[in-house]
Design a protein around this motif. Structure first.
Motif, PDB file in Angstrom:
ATOM      1  N   MET A 133       0.896  -1.412  -0.214  1.00 23.86           N
ATOM      2  CA  MET A 133      -0.036  -0.082  -0.049  1.00 23.86           C
ATOM      3  C   MET A 133       0.951   1.333  -0.262  1.00 23.86           C
ATOM      4  N   ILE A 134       0.639   2.189  -0.997  1.00 25.50           N
ATOM      5  CA  ILE A 134       1.386   3.407  -0.935  1.00 25.50           C
ATOM      6  C   ILE A 134       0.288   4.720  -0.731  1.00 25.50           C
ATOM      7  N   GLU A 135       0.807   5.862  -0.397  1.00 25.41           N
ATOM      8  CA  GLU A 135       0.045   7.073  -0.648  1.00 25.41           C
ATOM      9  C   GLU A 135       0.334   7.684  -1.867  1.00 25.41           C
ATOM     10  N   PHE A 136      -0.573   8.226  -2.629  1.00 26.77           N
ATOM     11  CA  PHE A 136      -0.005   8.808  -4.033  1.00 26.77           C
ATOM     12  C   PHE A 136      -1.050  10.303  -3.821  1.00 26.77           C
ATOM     13  N   GLN A 137      -0.365  11.183  -4.896  1.00 25.23           N
ATOM     14  CA  GLN A 137      -0.892  12.518  -5.053  1.00 25.23           C
ATOM     15  C   GLN A 137      -1.597  12.687  -6.187  1.00 25.23           C
ATOM     16  N   GLY A 138      -2.711  13.410  -6.161  1.00 24.78           N
ATOM     17  CA  GLY A 138      -3.349  13.808  -7.348  1.00 24.78           C
ATOM     18  C   GLY A 138      -4.544  12.719  -7.614  1.00 24.78           C
ATOM     19  N   ASN A 139      -5.245  12.959  -8.636  1.00 25.74           N
ATOM     20  CA  ASN A 139      -6.342  12.045  -8.911  1.00 25.74           C
ATOM     21  C   ASN A 139      -6.051  11.411 -10.515  1.00 25.74           C
ATOM     22  N   ASP A 140      -4.910  11.529 -11.075  1.00 22.18           N
ATOM     23  CA  ASP A 140      -4.753  11.078 -12.289  1.00 22.18           C
ATOM     24  C   ASP A 140      -4.445   9.444 -11.936  1.00 22.18           C
ATOM     25  N   VAL A 141      -5.093   8.483 -12.504  1.00 22.36           N
ATOM     26  CA  VAL A 141      -4.973   6.943 -12.196  1.00 22.36           C
ATOM     27  C   VAL A 141      -3.781   6.619 -12.942  1.00 22.36           C
ATOM     28  N   LEU A 142      -3.467   6.890 -14.044  1.00 22.57           N
ATOM     29  CA  LEU A 142      -2.143   6.483 -14.545  1.00 22.57           C
ATOM     30  C   LEU A 142      -1.010   7.007 -14.057  1.00 22.57           C
ATOM     31  N   ALA A 143      -1.040   8.281 -13.543  1.00 24.93           N
ATOM     32  CA  ALA A 143       0.219   8.839 -12.440  1.00 24.93           C
ATOM     33  C   ALA A 143       0.265   7.870 -11.162  1.00 24.93           C
ATOM     34  N   ALA A 144      -0.918   7.512 -10.644  1.00 25.15           N
ATOM     35  CA  ALA A 144      -0.945   6.765  -9.451  1.00 25.15           C
ATOM     36  C   ALA A 144      -0.246   5.499  -9.900  1.00 25.15           C
ATOM     37  N   VAL A 145      -0.457   4.968 -10.808  1.00 25.17           N
ATOM     38  CA  VAL A 145       0.353   3.616 -11.150  1.00 25.17           C
ATOM     39  C   VAL A 145       1.703   3.799 -11.254  1.00 25.17           C
ATOM     40  N   GLU A 146       2.221   5.003 -11.929  1.00 23.25           N
ATOM     41  CA  GLU A 146       3.602   5.301 -11.946  1.00 23.25           C
ATOM     42  C   GLU A 146       4.276   5.317 -10.449  1.00 23.25           C
ATOM     43  N   GLN A 147       3.346   6.112  -9.607  1.00 24.37           N
ATOM     44  CA  GLN A 147       3.830   6.113  -8.279  1.00 24.37           C
ATOM     45  C   GLN A 147       3.838   4.809  -7.546  1.00 24.37           C
ATOM     46  N   PHE A 148       2.730   3.868  -7.751  1.00 26.68           N
ATOM     47  CA  PHE A 148       2.714   2.664  -7.222  1.00 26.68           C
ATOM     48  C   PHE A 148       4.049   1.940  -7.627  1.00 26.68           C
ATOM     49  N   TYR A 149       4.657   2.157  -8.834  1.00 25.81           N
ATOM     50  CA  TYR A 149       5.867   1.431  -9.225  1.00 25.81           C
ATOM     51  C   TYR A 149       7.222   1.943  -8.509  1.00 25.81           C
ATOM     52  N   THR A 150       7.073   3.268  -8.535  1.00 24.36           N
ATOM     53  CA  THR A 150       8.228   3.946  -7.872  1.00 24.36           C
ATOM     54  C   THR A 150       8.286   3.632  -6.472  1.00 24.36           C
ATOM     55  N   GLN A 151       7.401   3.638  -5.629  1.00 27.75           N
ATOM     56  CA  GLN A 151       7.586   3.389  -4.227  1.00 27.75           C
ATOM     57  C   GLN A 151       7.423   2.057  -3.859  1.00 27.75           C
ATOM     58  N   SER A 152       6.626   1.100  -4.416  1.00 24.76           N
ATOM     59  CA  SER A 152       6.434  -0.139  -4.039  1.00 24.76           C
ATOM     60  C   SER A 152       7.264  -1.179  -4.837  1.00 24.76           C
ATOM     61  N   GLU A 153       7.264  -1.020  -6.406  1.00 28.38           N
ATOM     62  CA  GLU A 153       8.203  -1.947  -7.115  1.00 28.38           C
ATOM     63  C   GLU A 153       9.590  -1.396  -7.105  1.00 28.38           C
ATOM     64  N   GLN A 154       9.842  -0.165  -6.713  1.00 32.38           N
ATOM     65  CA  GLN A 154      11.176   0.352  -6.586  1.00 32.38           C
ATOM     66  C   GLN A 154      11.710   0.259  -7.972  1.00 32.38           C
ATOM     67  N   ARG A 155      11.176   0.814  -8.964  1.00 37.53           N
ATOM     68  CA  ARG A 155      11.494   0.965 -10.328  1.00 37.53           C
ATOM     69  C   ARG A 155      10.932   1.948 -11.010  1.00 37.53           C
ATOM     70  N   LEU A 156      11.615   3.025 -11.616  1.00 38.18           N
ATOM     71  CA  LEU A 156      11.003   3.776 -12.356  1.00 38.18           C
ATOM     72  C   LEU A 156      10.122   3.277 -13.670  1.00 38.18           C
ATOM     73  N   THR A 157       8.927   3.945 -13.897  1.00 41.19           N
ATOM     74  CA  THR A 157       8.016   3.362 -14.714  1.00 41.19           C
ATOM     75  C   THR A 157       7.242   4.448 -15.462  1.00 41.19           C
ATOM     76  N   ARG A 158       7.056   4.784 -16.501  1.00 42.14           N
ATOM     77  CA  ARG A 158       6.619   5.769 -17.283  1.00 42.14           C
ATOM     78  C   ARG A 158       5.072   5.095 -18.226  1.00 42.14           C
ATOM     79  N   ILE A 159       4.258   5.822 -18.142  1.00 45.02           N
ATOM     80  CA  ILE A 159       2.927   5.300 -18.963  1.00 45.02           C
ATOM     81  C   ILE A 159       2.612   6.385 -19.875  1.00 45.02           C
ATOM     82  N   PHE A 160       2.330   6.245 -21.179  1.00 50.69           N
ATOM     83  CA  PHE A 160       2.012   7.299 -22.293  1.00 50.69           C
ATOM     84  C   PHE A 160       0.719   6.927 -22.896  1.00 50.69           C
TER      85      PHE A 160
END
Length: 265
Positions: A133-160
């Motif tokens: 479980m992570i806390e994320f900022q904003g209400n952009d769902v795809l940006a939330a997925v990116e934050q999940f990867y950064t914080q939980s999976e610990q790897r940078l991820t971009r979605i376009f």
């Protein structure tokens, strides 16, 4: 999610590439056919979402499908994206065998923690279930997925998000060129196959489908006491809503009683 898929469903292909010299994994797919089956599902069950919330759920379905395509074949996942503003839960889930994703919105009785939370549950054959479980900022769902990867999976991820409902996800692998990945723009993605060496690893297929039936809801009903069951079946039939896709089933008590008798025989 183990049943066979209906041949009437529209499968989308998600292609997985390795970006050589950058050490990144790229997955991409065009989601139009999957969205079409999603809208047919809403029409079938008389479900209508405001446009903004509808787009957020579609982004959740997109994110979970791209994620699954980048993971081992025997892995399944369920995400609950609890948003503070607007206050709602977006639930999406899926698996690769068979390739299926589904989801729904919860707008009533949603707990307000004063922050937005991304809760991920992961299952894999012969392995212990994982939850993060992570806390994320904003209400952009795809940006939330990116934050999940950064914080939980610990790897940078971009979605376009590209035109024609085409989406690309690029994730850092060990020794990735993270500076290159962090600096990518939409324009770069359009010419990526010309600028970089992409090696196709595999292609996976996914559909929008829950696989639920009225009978699959019966174990949930069987945990209720007789008084509650009497209330639910007050007029001889019960209306059951699937907790995963919001499908609505009207089932007679005789069907439930017959199922119960089979469980004890």
């Amino acid at each position: 999610m183990s049943q066979m898929l209906s041949p009437d469903l529209s499968a989308i292909e998600i292609r997985c590439y390795f970006v050589r010299k950058r050490n990144c994994l790229l997955v991409r797919g065009r989601f139009g056919p999957l969205y079409m089956d999603y809208y047919l599902h809403l029409m079938q069950h008389g479900i209508k979402h405001p446009d903004k919330l509808d787009q957020m759920l579609k982004d959740g379905l997109t994110g979970v499908a791209l994620h699954l395509a980048s993971r081992p074949h025997d892995e399944g996942c369920a995400w609950t994206i609890n948003l503070h503003d607007p206050l709602l839960n977006i639930f999406v889930t899926g698996a690769t065998i068979p390739g299926r994703v589904t989801g729904r919105l919860f707008t009533e009785d949603v707990k307000d923690t004063g922050k937005s939370l991304f809760i991920a549950q992961t299952t894999r054959t012969h392995m212990q279930n994982r939850q993060s479980m992570i806390e994320f900022q904003g209400n952009d769902v795809l940006a939330a997925v990116e934050q999940f990867y950064t914080q939980s999976e610990q790897r940078l991820t971009r979605i376009f998000r590209l035109e024609d409902e085409d989406f690309v996800q690029i994730s850092a692998e060990p020794d990735a060129d993270e500076e290159w990945l962090a600096g990518l723009t939409d324009a770069d993605i359009l010419t990526l196959d010309e600028a970089e060496h992409l090696t196709l690893l595999e292609t996976r297929s996914y559909v929008f489908d829950c696989g639920c039936t009225a009978e699959r809801m019966f174990p949930m009903l069987s945990r209720l006491n007789e008084e509650d069951l009497g209330y639910i079946f007050e007029d001889g039939s019960a209306t059951i809503t699937c907790p995963r896709c919001a499908a609505i089933f009207r089932t007679p008590k005789s069907d439930f009683d017959e199922w119960k008798s089979r469980q004890t025989s």
